[in-house]
Scaffold this motif. Structure first.
Motif, PDB file in Angstrom:
ATOM      1  N   VAL A   1     -49.366  10.868  62.825  1.00  0.00           N
ATOM      2  CA  VAL A   1     -49.460  12.207  63.490  1.00  0.00           C
ATOM      3  C   VAL A   1     -47.834  12.170  64.244  1.00  0.00           C
ATOM      4  O   VAL A   1     -47.122  11.471  64.550  1.00  0.00           O
ATOM      5  N   PHE A   2     -47.519  13.475  63.503  1.00  0.00           N
ATOM      6  CA  PHE A   2     -46.388  14.583  63.607  1.00  0.00           C
ATOM      7  C   PHE A   2     -46.030  15.361  64.563  1.00  0.00           C
ATOM      8  O   PHE A   2     -47.395  16.209  64.502  1.00  0.00           O
ATOM      9  N   THR A   3     -45.110  15.524  65.720  1.00  0.00           N
ATOM     10  CA  THR A   3     -44.523  16.687  66.572  1.00  0.00           C
ATOM     11  C   THR A   3     -43.974  17.619  66.275  1.00  0.00           C
ATOM     12  O   THR A   3     -42.538  17.041  66.384  1.00  0.00           O
ATOM     13  N   ILE A   4     -43.985  18.834  66.036  1.00  0.00           N
ATOM     14  CA  ILE A   4     -42.506  19.878  65.709  1.00  0.00           C
ATOM     15  C   ILE A   4     -42.795  20.441  67.202  1.00  0.00           C
ATOM     16  O   ILE A   4     -43.730  21.515  66.737  1.00  0.00           O
ATOM     17  N   GLU A   5     -41.252  21.084  67.612  1.00  0.00           N
ATOM     18  CA  GLU A   5     -41.064  22.189  68.556  1.00  0.00           C
ATOM     19  C   GLU A   5     -39.817  22.148  68.856  1.00  0.00           C
ATOM     20  O   GLU A   5     -38.973  21.560  68.760  1.00  0.00           O
ATOM     21  N   GLU A   6     -39.138  23.339  68.820  1.00  0.00           N
ATOM     22  CA  GLU A   6     -38.268  24.105  69.313  1.00  0.00           C
ATOM     23  C   GLU A   6     -37.853  23.818  70.799  1.00  0.00           C
ATOM     24  O   GLU A   6     -37.917  25.381  71.276  1.00  0.00           O
ATOM     25  N   HIS A   7     -37.980  22.460  71.030  1.00  0.00           N
ATOM     26  CA  HIS A   7     -38.151  22.429  73.126  1.00  0.00           C
ATOM     27  C   HIS A   7     -37.174  21.438  72.576  1.00  0.00           C
ATOM     28  O   HIS A   7     -37.117  20.664  72.265  1.00  0.00           O
TER      29      HIS A   7
ATOM     30  N   PRO B   1     -52.248   5.303  66.029  1.00  0.00           N
ATOM     31  CA  PRO B   1     -51.201   6.179  64.176  1.00  0.00           C
ATOM     32  C   PRO B   1     -50.134   5.890  64.818  1.00  0.00           C
ATOM     33  O   PRO B   1     -49.201   5.742  65.653  1.00  0.00           O
ATOM     34  N   VAL B   2     -49.110   5.857  63.769  1.00  0.00           N
ATOM     35  CA  VAL B   2     -47.047   6.166  63.221  1.00  0.00           C
ATOM     36  C   VAL B   2     -47.243   7.650  63.786  1.00  0.00           C
ATOM     37  O   VAL B   2     -47.793   8.548  63.543  1.00  0.00           O
ATOM     38  N   PHE B   3     -46.619   7.684  64.905  1.00  0.00           N
ATOM     39  CA  PHE B   3     -46.603   8.629  65.708  1.00  0.00           C
ATOM     40  C   PHE B   3     -44.889   8.880  65.424  1.00  0.00           C
ATOM     41  O   PHE B   3     -44.202   7.928  65.842  1.00  0.00           O
ATOM     42  N   LYS B   4     -44.435  10.313  65.383  1.00  0.00           N
ATOM     43  CA  LYS B   4     -43.217  10.626  65.746  1.00  0.00           C
ATOM     44  C   LYS B   4     -42.637  11.893  66.152  1.00  0.00           C
ATOM     45  O   LYS B   4     -43.735  12.801  65.923  1.00  0.00           O
ATOM     46  N   ARG B   5     -41.907  12.640  66.953  1.00  0.00           N
ATOM     47  CA  ARG B   5     -41.738  13.636  67.728  1.00  0.00           C
ATOM     48  C   ARG B   5     -40.512  14.348  67.088  1.00  0.00           C
ATOM     49  O   ARG B   5     -39.653  13.775  66.505  1.00  0.00           O
ATOM     50  N   PHE B   6     -40.812  15.243  66.696  1.00  0.00           N
ATOM     51  CA  PHE B   6     -39.364  16.612  65.752  1.00  0.00           C
ATOM     52  C   PHE B   6     -39.402  17.475  66.958  1.00  0.00           C
ATOM     53  O   PHE B   6     -39.937  17.873  66.721  1.00  0.00           O
ATOM     54  N   ALA B   7     -38.067  16.846  67.677  1.00  0.00           N
ATOM     55  CA  ALA B   7     -38.106  18.657  68.655  1.00  0.00           C
ATOM     56  C   ALA B   7     -35.665  18.458  68.833  1.00  0.00           C
ATOM     57  O   ALA B   7     -35.438  17.566  67.774  1.00  0.00           O
ATOM     58  N   LEU B   8     -35.471  19.624  69.530  1.00  0.00           N
ATOM     59  CA  LEU B   8     -34.012  19.764  69.842  1.00  0.00           C
ATOM     60  C   LEU B   8     -33.851  18.381  70.652  1.00  0.00           C
ATOM     61  O   LEU B   8     -34.597  17.590  71.936  1.00  0.00           O
ATOM     62  N   PRO B   9     -32.593  17.713  70.808  1.00  0.00           N
ATOM     63  CA  PRO B   9     -31.663  17.009  71.494  1.00  0.00           C
ATOM     64  C   PRO B   9     -32.214  17.099  72.883  1.00  0.00           C
ATOM     65  O   PRO B   9     -32.090  18.146  73.535  1.00  0.00           O
ATOM     66  N   ASP B  10     -31.583  15.826  73.595  1.00  0.00           N
ATOM     67  CA  ASP B  10     -31.772  15.613  75.140  1.00  0.00           C
ATOM     68  C   ASP B  10     -29.787  15.849  75.325  1.00  0.00           C
ATOM     69  O   ASP B  10     -29.359  15.954  76.265  1.00  0.00           O
TER      70      ASP B  10
ATOM     71  N   ILE C   1     -38.605  16.654  56.717  1.00  0.00           N
ATOM     72  CA  ILE C   1     -39.574  16.473  55.496  1.00  0.00           C
ATOM     73  C   ILE C   1     -38.418  14.947  55.118  1.00  0.00           C
ATOM     74  O   ILE C   1     -39.808  14.427  54.649  1.00  0.00           O
ATOM     75  N   GLN C   2     -38.106  15.267  55.038  1.00  0.00           N
ATOM     76  CA  GLN C   2     -37.200  13.626  54.502  1.00  0.00           C
ATOM     77  C   GLN C   2     -37.394  12.819  55.586  1.00  0.00           C
ATOM     78  O   GLN C   2     -37.930  11.101  55.140  1.00  0.00           O
ATOM     79  N   LYS C   3     -36.961  12.371  57.030  1.00  0.00           N
ATOM     80  CA  LYS C   3     -38.472  11.553  57.700  1.00  0.00           C
ATOM     81  C   LYS C   3     -39.825  11.350  57.463  1.00  0.00           C
ATOM     82  O   LYS C   3     -40.230  10.122  57.596  1.00  0.00           O
ATOM     83  N   ILE C   4     -39.920  12.530  57.387  1.00  0.00           N
ATOM     84  CA  ILE C   4     -41.571  11.955  57.158  1.00  0.00           C
ATOM     85  C   ILE C   4     -42.311  11.434  56.145  1.00  0.00           C
ATOM     86  O   ILE C   4     -42.909  10.496  56.069  1.00  0.00           O
ATOM     87  N   LYS C   5     -41.286  11.349  54.730  1.00  0.00           N
ATOM     88  CA  LYS C   5     -41.407  11.124  53.885  1.00  0.00           C
ATOM     89  C   LYS C   5     -40.965   9.736  53.823  1.00  0.00           C
ATOM     90  O   LYS C   5     -41.911   8.700  52.999  1.00  0.00           O
ATOM     91  N   GLU C   6     -39.999   9.549  54.622  1.00  0.00           N
ATOM     92  CA  GLU C   6     -39.709   7.977  54.650  1.00  0.00           C
ATOM     93  C   GLU C   6     -40.255   7.203  55.467  1.00  0.00           C
ATOM     94  O   GLU C   6     -40.849   5.978  55.066  1.00  0.00           O
ATOM     95  N   LEU C   7     -41.566   7.672  56.553  1.00  0.00           N
ATOM     96  CA  LEU C   7     -41.848   6.686  57.346  1.00  0.00           C
ATOM     97  C   LEU C   7     -44.181   6.535  56.935  1.00  0.00           C
ATOM     98  O   LEU C   7     -44.100   5.884  56.643  1.00  0.00           O
ATOM     99  N   ILE C   8     -44.166   7.975  55.464  1.00  0.00           N
ATOM    100  CA  ILE C   8     -45.722   7.362  54.650  1.00  0.00           C
ATOM    101  C   ILE C   8     -45.134   6.646  53.194  1.00  0.00           C
ATOM    102  O   ILE C   8     -46.615   6.529  52.882  1.00  0.00           O
TER     103      ILE C   8
END
Length: 306
Positions: free
Chosen positions: A239-245, A266-275, A299-306
């Motif tokens: 499960v992955f989340t993507i947001e421009e936030h 599940p294998v979970f990863k957030r993709f967003a803007l840094p703090d 994409i590169q990170k997702i492929k590494e994870l799966i």
């Protein structure tokens, strides 16, 4: 998105005299048609955002359905106390319509970026938080907002986003919108708002590599569609989340909070803007690159994870 919003709202206002629009001196080239057709239901209060919110709340308490339109930081953050007390606490029928999701206003600098708005708005009791990915979601929820009780925050982009939703499907507040659903997929990508272009690019790349995914627009952050999320974490391995936030407080936080309290893992990863605030001044794409928030890097990170 903003053009679709104004177009639909103007059509609705022809039949519903309760609709009222307020702006703190913004919306030029967008709101003129509404102002010309309904001059008695349009008010430009000048650069006075707190006043705009309090006036909107008073009108709502007198029976109006009031839409306050401005750039996101000026309709959510500058008048926050008035939103908290006059709108959220009073549970008034005020709709905060913010334009410029994420770093859309890149060249204007950090003062005009909207990276904390979802977190701030979802923390308010009674507040509905709507973050559409395309004009069709805007159209459907604008129509629904007329009969909704309580305040709503609209988080709109402004880059002429294409319609990617199935227009034969009904869009409802609080219900996830499947952009793509594959029968044998074990990957779910949840995205929101103006991260749609990144999500679509990722989906296309993975499909080209024979990796099936489900792609879901989570246009309503609050109330969240936990029923769909429960089904996802019960049936998907990744499960992955993507947001421009900001990485803090947005879609990724909602999903991770739920997973943390569930029995699933599940294998979970957030993709967003840094703090952090952007000290880069340039286009939206330029700042995305600087913050490693691009389809290629995700994409590169997702492929590494799966």
């Amino acid at each position: 998105m903003r053009n679709t919003f104004v177009k639909i709202l103007t059509q609705l206002a022809e039949k519903d005299e309760r609709i009222f629009v307020i702006t703190p001196d913004l919306g030029f080239s967008v709101l003129e048609e509404f102002e010309q057709k309904f001059p008695d239901r349009f008010l430009n209060v000048g650069i006075a955002e707190a006043n705009a919110i309090s006036i909107a709340s008073g009108l709502a308490l007198s029976g109006k359905i009031v839409y306050v339109y401005s750039i996101i930081p000026f309709v959510t953050m500058r008048p926050f106390e008035q939103i908290r007390v006059d709108v959220a606490y009073m549970n008034t029928n005020v709709r905060l319509v913010g334009v410029g999701a994420g770093i859309t206003y890149g060249p204007a600098g950090a003062t005009h970026h909207a990276i904390e708005d979802i977190a701030i708005m979802r923390a308010l009791p009674n507040m509905t938080v709507f973050c559409p990915c395309d004009p069709y979601e805007v159209e459907e929820i604008t129509k629904e907002s007329i009969n909704h009780t309580g305040p709503i925050y609209f988080r709109l982009a402004k880059r002429g986003e294409p319609t990617i939703s199935d227009i034969l499907k009904k869009i409802k507040l609080g219900k996830a919108n499947y952009i793509q659903k594959k029968e044998n997929s074990n990957i779910a990508i949840l995205f929101t708002s103006n991260a749609s272009d990144i999500a679509l690019e990722i989906s296309k790349d993975l499909e080209n590599n024979n990796i099936d995914i489900d792609l879901i627009s989570m246009h309503t952050i609050k109330p969240f569609d936990y029923m769909t999320l429960e089904n996802i974490i019960n049936t998907k391995k990744y499960v992955f989340t993507i947001e421009e936030h900001s990485i803090i407080g947005g879609l990724g936080s909602v999903v991770s909070e739920y997973i943390a309290e569930s029995s699933q893992n599940p294998v979970f990863k957030r993709f967003a803007l840094p703090d952090e605030y952007s000290h880069y001044v340039g286009s939206q794409m330029f700042i995305r690159e600087k913050f490693n928030f691009t389809a290629e890097q995700i994409i590169q990170k997702i492929k590494e994870l799966i």
